[in-house]
Scaffold this motif. Structure first.
Motif, mmCIF file in Angstrom:
data_model
loop_
_atom_site.group_PDB
_atom_site.id
_atom_site.type_symbol
_atom_site.label_atom_id
_atom_site.label_comp_id
_atom_site.label_asym_id
_atom_site.label_seq_id
_atom_site.Cartn_x
_atom_site.Cartn_y
_atom_site.Cartn_z
ATOM 1 N N ALA A 1 0.840 -1.141 -0.021
ATOM 2 C CA ALA A 1 0.059 -0.024 0.113
ATOM 3 C C ALA A 1 0.849 1.219 -0.020
ATOM 4 O O ALA A 1 0.688 2.246 -0.719
ATOM 5 C CB ALA A 1 -0.956 -0.112 1.400
ATOM 6 N N TYR A 2 1.979 1.072 0.757
ATOM 7 C CA TYR A 2 2.799 2.420 0.878
ATOM 8 C C TYR A 2 3.545 2.545 -0.510
ATOM 9 O O TYR A 2 3.694 3.787 -1.002
ATOM 10 C CB TYR A 2 3.892 2.064 1.966
ATOM 11 N N ILE A 3 3.861 1.622 -1.092
ATOM 12 C CA ILE A 3 4.200 1.733 -2.645
ATOM 13 C C ILE A 3 3.382 2.163 -3.660
ATOM 14 O O ILE A 3 3.676 3.049 -4.222
ATOM 15 C CB ILE A 3 4.996 0.069 -3.012
ATOM 16 N N GLU A 4 2.235 1.748 -3.540
ATOM 17 C CA GLU A 4 1.443 2.200 -4.512
ATOM 18 C C GLU A 4 1.016 3.743 -3.986
ATOM 19 O O GLU A 4 0.927 4.645 -4.860
ATOM 20 C CB GLU A 4 -0.484 1.411 -4.436
ATOM 21 N N TRP A 5 0.974 4.257 -2.608
ATOM 22 C CA TRP A 5 0.877 5.555 -2.255
ATOM 23 C C TRP A 5 1.992 6.419 -2.954
ATOM 24 O O TRP A 5 1.706 7.452 -3.457
ATOM 25 C CB TRP A 5 1.013 5.524 -1.062
ATOM 26 N N LEU A 6 3.293 5.881 -3.036
ATOM 27 C CA LEU A 6 4.260 6.627 -3.434
ATOM 28 C C LEU A 6 4.192 6.731 -4.912
ATOM 29 O O LEU A 6 4.518 7.708 -5.572
ATOM 30 C CB LEU A 6 5.487 6.043 -3.127
ATOM 31 N N LYS A 7 3.696 5.720 -5.632
ATOM 32 C CA LYS A 7 3.530 5.679 -7.110
ATOM 33 C C LYS A 7 2.297 6.938 -7.404
ATOM 34 O O LYS A 7 2.535 7.775 -8.098
ATOM 35 C CB LYS A 7 2.970 4.636 -7.533
ATOM 36 N N GLY A 8 1.563 7.033 -6.691
ATOM 37 C CA GLY A 8 0.405 8.110 -6.898
ATOM 38 C C GLY A 8 0.878 9.378 -6.716
ATOM 39 O O GLY A 8 0.743 10.352 -7.292
ATOM 40 N N GLN A 9 1.691 9.574 -5.659
ATOM 41 C CA GLN A 9 2.435 10.926 -5.426
ATOM 42 C C GLN A 9 3.285 11.300 -6.457
ATOM 43 O O GLN A 9 3.541 12.503 -6.715
ATOM 44 C CB GLN A 9 3.304 11.018 -4.060
ATOM 45 N N LEU A 10 3.862 10.309 -7.297
ATOM 46 C CA LEU A 10 4.676 10.882 -8.434
ATOM 47 C C LEU A 10 4.088 10.837 -9.579
ATOM 48 O O LEU A 10 4.538 10.818 -10.813
ATOM 49 C CB LEU A 10 5.854 9.642 -8.467
ATOM 50 N N GLY A 11 2.666 10.426 -9.696
ATOM 51 C CA GLY A 11 1.938 10.550 -10.856
ATOM 52 C C GLY A 11 1.933 9.317 -11.643
ATOM 53 O O GLY A 11 1.766 9.488 -12.765
ATOM 54 N N MET A 12 2.308 8.237 -11.187
ATOM 55 C CA MET A 12 2.646 7.022 -11.889
ATOM 56 C C MET A 12 1.389 6.380 -11.924
ATOM 57 O O MET A 12 0.490 6.487 -10.892
ATOM 58 C CB MET A 12 3.587 5.993 -11.276
ATOM 59 N N THR A 13 0.828 5.300 -12.970
ATOM 60 C CA THR A 13 0.098 4.836 -12.936
ATOM 61 C C THR A 13 -0.127 3.669 -11.745
ATOM 62 O O THR A 13 0.800 2.788 -11.650
ATOM 63 C CB THR A 13 -0.473 4.074 -14.340
ATOM 64 N N VAL A 14 -1.072 3.666 -11.194
ATOM 65 C CA VAL A 14 -1.146 2.489 -10.039
ATOM 66 C C VAL A 14 -1.807 1.435 -10.639
ATOM 67 O O VAL A 14 -3.053 1.355 -11.076
ATOM 68 C CB VAL A 14 -1.952 3.104 -8.799
#
Length: 67
Positions: free
Chosen positions: A47-60
């Motif tokens: 979940a933390y990895i997915e949150w970081l991806k979201g913060q970076l504008g990456m497709t989750v």
């Protein structure tokens, strides 16, 4: 953005270590606090990895092994 990218890379490496035999891994979160993860709470790390991806504008995308 560079700091968050490094945080993401660290978290992904921690997940890899966890899944390949390291019993406990440590990751620094966005507040610079150290969090220890074990196989018992690996979903929290994902979940933390997915949150970081979201913060970076990456497709989750869904996490987990590819089938």
């Amino acid at each position: 953005m560079i700091i968050r990218m490094q945080m993401l890379l660290d978290a992904q490496q921690a997940y890899h270590d966890l899944m390949t035999g390291t019993a406990i891994v440590e990751v620094r979160d966005q507040n610079a606090e150290t969090i220890k993860y074990s196989r018992a709470n690996k979903n929290d790390l994902l979940a933390y990895i997915e949150w970081l991806k979201g913060q970076l504008g990456m497709t989750v995308a869904p996490s987990g092994p590819m089938r």
